[in-house]
Write a protein that holds these residues in place. Sequence first.
Motif, mmCIF file in Angstrom:
data_model
loop_
_atom_site.group_PDB
_atom_site.id
_atom_site.type_symbol
_atom_site.label_atom_id
_atom_site.label_comp_id
_atom_site.label_asym_id
_atom_site.label_seq_id
_atom_site.Cartn_x
_atom_site.Cartn_y
_atom_site.Cartn_z
ATOM 1 N N MET A 1 8.118 -84.688 -100.438
ATOM 2 C CA MET A 1 9.270 -85.137 -99.359
ATOM 3 C C MET A 1 10.138 -83.988 -98.715
ATOM 4 O O MET A 1 10.652 -84.439 -97.923
ATOM 5 C CB MET A 1 10.183 -85.994 -100.202
ATOM 6 C CG MET A 1 9.340 -87.167 -100.801
ATOM 7 S SD MET A 1 10.292 -88.308 -101.752
ATOM 8 C CE MET A 1 11.183 -89.090 -100.444
ATOM 9 N N ALA A 2 10.199 -82.896 -99.555
ATOM 10 C CA ALA A 2 11.069 -81.878 -98.882
ATOM 11 C C ALA A 2 10.354 -80.554 -99.173
ATOM 12 O O ALA A 2 9.541 -80.293 -99.514
ATOM 13 C CB ALA A 2 12.478 -81.921 -99.682
ATOM 14 N N THR A 3 11.369 -79.555 -98.727
ATOM 15 C CA THR A 3 10.995 -78.080 -98.887
ATOM 16 C C THR A 3 10.965 -77.799 -100.267
ATOM 17 O O THR A 3 11.433 -78.317 -101.049
ATOM 18 C CB THR A 3 12.057 -76.998 -97.843
ATOM 19 O OG1 THR A 3 13.285 -77.382 -98.431
ATOM 20 C CG2 THR A 3 11.733 -77.414 -96.440
ATOM 21 N N PRO A 4 9.983 -76.524 -100.403
ATOM 22 C CA PRO A 4 9.877 -76.181 -101.824
ATOM 23 C C PRO A 4 10.828 -75.703 -102.556
ATOM 24 O O PRO A 4 11.006 -75.921 -103.792
ATOM 25 C CB PRO A 4 8.828 -75.213 -101.574
ATOM 26 C CG PRO A 4 8.111 -75.131 -100.418
ATOM 27 C CD PRO A 4 9.125 -76.011 -99.403
ATOM 28 N N ASN A 5 12.021 -75.288 -101.711
ATOM 29 C CA ASN A 5 13.259 -74.606 -102.643
ATOM 30 C C ASN A 5 14.112 -75.994 -103.427
ATOM 31 O O ASN A 5 14.623 -76.086 -104.302
ATOM 32 C CB ASN A 5 14.208 -74.045 -101.550
ATOM 33 C CG ASN A 5 14.522 -74.686 -100.413
ATOM 34 O OD1 ASN A 5 13.700 -75.258 -99.847
ATOM 35 N ND2 ASN A 5 15.668 -75.093 -100.274
ATOM 36 N N LEU A 6 13.921 -77.066 -102.529
ATOM 37 C CA LEU A 6 14.435 -78.229 -103.243
ATOM 38 C C LEU A 6 13.913 -78.813 -104.413
ATOM 39 O O LEU A 6 14.560 -79.037 -105.196
ATOM 40 C CB LEU A 6 14.626 -79.368 -102.168
ATOM 41 C CG LEU A 6 15.296 -80.569 -102.446
ATOM 42 C CD1 LEU A 6 16.863 -80.288 -102.872
ATOM 43 C CD2 LEU A 6 15.364 -81.808 -101.470
ATOM 44 N N TYR A 7 12.514 -78.647 -104.414
ATOM 45 C CA TYR A 7 11.687 -78.867 -105.651
ATOM 46 C C TYR A 7 12.149 -78.057 -106.735
ATOM 47 O O TYR A 7 12.465 -78.713 -107.881
ATOM 48 C CB TYR A 7 10.284 -79.095 -105.372
ATOM 49 C CG TYR A 7 9.476 -79.469 -106.517
ATOM 50 C CD1 TYR A 7 9.594 -80.670 -107.029
ATOM 51 C CD2 TYR A 7 8.675 -78.552 -107.139
ATOM 52 C CE1 TYR A 7 8.679 -81.282 -108.190
ATOM 53 C CE2 TYR A 7 7.444 -79.081 -108.183
ATOM 54 C CZ TYR A 7 7.916 -80.340 -108.623
ATOM 55 O OH TYR A 7 7.005 -80.854 -109.711
ATOM 56 N N LYS B 1 13.462 -91.468 -86.271
ATOM 57 C CA LYS B 1 13.506 -92.833 -87.183
ATOM 58 C C LYS B 1 13.152 -92.190 -88.693
ATOM 59 O O LYS B 1 13.224 -92.748 -89.442
ATOM 60 C CB LYS B 1 12.341 -93.713 -86.893
ATOM 61 C CG LYS B 1 10.887 -93.207 -87.225
ATOM 62 C CD LYS B 1 9.667 -94.169 -86.821
ATOM 63 C CE LYS B 1 8.427 -93.703 -86.933
ATOM 64 N NZ LYS B 1 7.548 -94.947 -86.636
ATOM 65 N N TYR B 2 12.926 -90.741 -88.738
ATOM 66 C CA TYR B 2 13.087 -90.117 -90.188
ATOM 67 C C TYR B 2 14.311 -89.411 -90.243
ATOM 68 O O TYR B 2 15.396 -89.054 -89.639
ATOM 69 C CB TYR B 2 11.851 -89.105 -90.072
ATOM 70 C CG TYR B 2 10.587 -89.674 -89.601
ATOM 71 C CD1 TYR B 2 9.827 -90.219 -90.565
ATOM 72 C CD2 TYR B 2 10.365 -89.535 -88.349
ATOM 73 C CE1 TYR B 2 8.733 -90.849 -90.227
ATOM 74 C CE2 TYR B 2 8.949 -90.073 -87.850
ATOM 75 C CZ TYR B 2 8.157 -90.779 -89.013
ATOM 76 O OH TYR B 2 6.960 -91.436 -88.436
ATOM 77 N N LYS B 3 14.632 -89.263 -91.852
ATOM 78 C CA LYS B 3 16.073 -88.591 -92.245
ATOM 79 C C LYS B 3 15.713 -87.532 -93.041
ATOM 80 O O LYS B 3 14.694 -87.678 -93.925
ATOM 81 C CB LYS B 3 16.769 -89.780 -92.751
ATOM 82 C CG LYS B 3 16.181 -90.635 -93.936
ATOM 83 C CD LYS B 3 17.267 -91.372 -94.615
ATOM 84 C CE LYS B 3 16.576 -92.012 -95.794
ATOM 85 N NZ LYS B 3 17.707 -93.032 -96.418
ATOM 86 N N ALA B 4 16.706 -86.639 -92.918
ATOM 87 C CA ALA B 4 16.396 -85.395 -93.983
ATOM 88 C C ALA B 4 16.596 -85.866 -95.330
ATOM 89 O O ALA B 4 17.606 -86.879 -95.489
ATOM 90 C CB ALA B 4 17.366 -84.475 -93.455
ATOM 91 N N TYR B 5 16.048 -85.076 -96.308
ATOM 92 C CA TYR B 5 16.113 -85.644 -97.546
ATOM 93 C C TYR B 5 17.466 -84.921 -98.231
ATOM 94 O O TYR B 5 17.740 -83.673 -97.674
ATOM 95 C CB TYR B 5 14.866 -84.964 -98.549
ATOM 96 C CG TYR B 5 14.769 -85.665 -99.833
ATOM 97 C CD1 TYR B 5 14.395 -86.841 -100.150
ATOM 98 C CD2 TYR B 5 15.322 -84.684 -100.956
ATOM 99 C CE1 TYR B 5 14.405 -87.475 -101.258
ATOM 100 C CE2 TYR B 5 15.280 -85.361 -102.364
ATOM 101 C CZ TYR B 5 14.891 -86.580 -102.371
ATOM 102 O OH TYR B 5 14.776 -87.145 -103.654
ATOM 103 N N GLU B 6 18.407 -85.472 -99.019
ATOM 104 C CA GLU B 6 19.348 -85.024 -99.579
ATOM 105 C C GLU B 6 19.036 -83.738 -100.529
ATOM 106 O O GLU B 6 18.072 -83.831 -101.331
ATOM 107 C CB GLU B 6 19.877 -86.119 -100.321
ATOM 108 C CG GLU B 6 20.617 -87.321 -99.515
ATOM 109 C CD GLU B 6 21.302 -88.354 -100.345
ATOM 110 O OE1 GLU B 6 21.641 -87.947 -101.531
ATOM 111 O OE2 GLU B 6 21.803 -89.457 -99.931
#
Length: 554
Positions: free
Chosen positions: A214-220, A6-11
């Motif tokens: 909401m996502a991994t540090p590299n995405l930030y 029910k969870y989805k990966a962040y773009e």
Amino acid sequence: MKNYQKYKAYETVQMADRTWPSNCLTKAPMWCSVDLRDGNQALETPMSLDQKLEFFDFLVKTGFKEIEIGFPAASETEYEFTRALIENNLIPEDVTVQVLTQSRGHIIQRTFEALKGVKNAIVHLYNSTSTLQRDVVFGNSQQATIDLAVYGAQLIGDMAAQYPETNYRFEYSPESFTGTEMDFAVEICNAVIDVWQPTTDKKVIINLPATVEMATPNLYADQIEYMCRNLKNRENVLVSLHAHNDRGTAVAATELGMLAGADRVEGTLFGNGERTGNADIMNVAMNLFTQGIDPLLDFGKIDEVVEIYENATSMHVHPRHPYAGQLVYTAFSGSHQDAIRKGMEAMKSHPEHWEVPYLPIDPMDVGRTYDPIIRINSQSGKGGVTFILEQYYSLHMPKAFQKDVGAVVTRVSDEMQCELSPDKIFEIFNQEYVDIRSPLKLIQYRTETVDPERDVLAIEAEIEYGGERHFIQGEGNGVVSAFCHAMDNLIHMPIDIINYRGHSMELGTNSRAISYIETKDATGRRFYGAGTSSSVGKSSLRAVVSTINKMLSV
């Protein structure tokens, strides 16, 4: 745990030419503590006025030049705190206080009333921009969200103009930035920049919060680099980070965001804040310190930092917390203890460059001592025990002796199911090895050289053995050898000396000596004993007696 679907990966951010992975941190960012706002609002019992005043003074002494002191329009306590700082002239000339406000007219007006008379202040405007917040919470379109931000920015600019005696600076946060479409985040931030018209002398802060991680540090980091590339008037904009810790990676996200071009970091001590907290600003600063970078913040007395934090927040710093936890400069594992001991010894040859296994910094740099580095429990080995006995009691045992002592201490700790203090370790050492006087006891002795050319020495000794007094005689190439031969004549048990070492336990002519003896019996079993005395010769014989008594007890 079967509900993961029910969870989805962040773009992800599509940016093939990202540069931050190749960058290196070379200096500290501008720091802003939000302990008194973001941290305080997360407490079960918010700080009292006196606690907030004490905490503010501590933050100033630590080196913070920007401190967010609260949301003065949100409560009377916040308002009174702001007024107390200003009216009592408690804000140093080189410190800027920061206050938070929503983009609502009466709140902005109340905010400026609270700041009346302040010398330097940052007014921090925010509104939610994420898709989820716009659709679910506010029911706003993108344009309505931009209009709200622009309205607040214009009103803040107009209100600040009414107080020319104050050096006002402005900050804007697109709250829930990490859940906002990047093109829209750029659009709304640029709309605010257009209103405030930053200059070299009057830079604007664009704060990009991971309100929810909401996502991994590299995405930030990708998001920060994208914003840095696309913000208007970038040379006059300070890009600021404000990472939360929902995924447990706020410190990493902050460091990668700095690599991506951020100029400024907001955070709290020990990561205090809503839910899982904020980026731990002490952790980030100390990480820079370990890389030879001046963090521009003083955590040289880390125990004081812990004390004031715990007193003000009624929370506790975890014993494994980086740099500040009570156990972070402690090694229980035997192999780790041995490596630390050897590393500390090697440091004597290059004291200007810290390099000790398992210790990324010198504990003394944060006000700790070396005393608790090695602590002993059932997981420990000879390295840790050796370190304790060397550092506390000046005992320098031979290697084989170290191994035997380590095994004995580990066994005792395992039996007691607890950590052993240095005093307890020393007590065990003395009980197991030193001056053991049963069933054999040395009463007195005298020696005489009988052949100087061959270094032959004769001994006559009075001993007690099996409850009876005996007078024994023997010869050897030293006092230990002569005594062993004399004892063999009595007990008919050959005593093969494998290793003998002695040293002074203290400095000075009246210092006591300690001797260590390692022997083996006819079957090859090894035995260890020690003796102490102000006389080197007597300490040697007491060590032999201790060892013989251990052999006899088997």
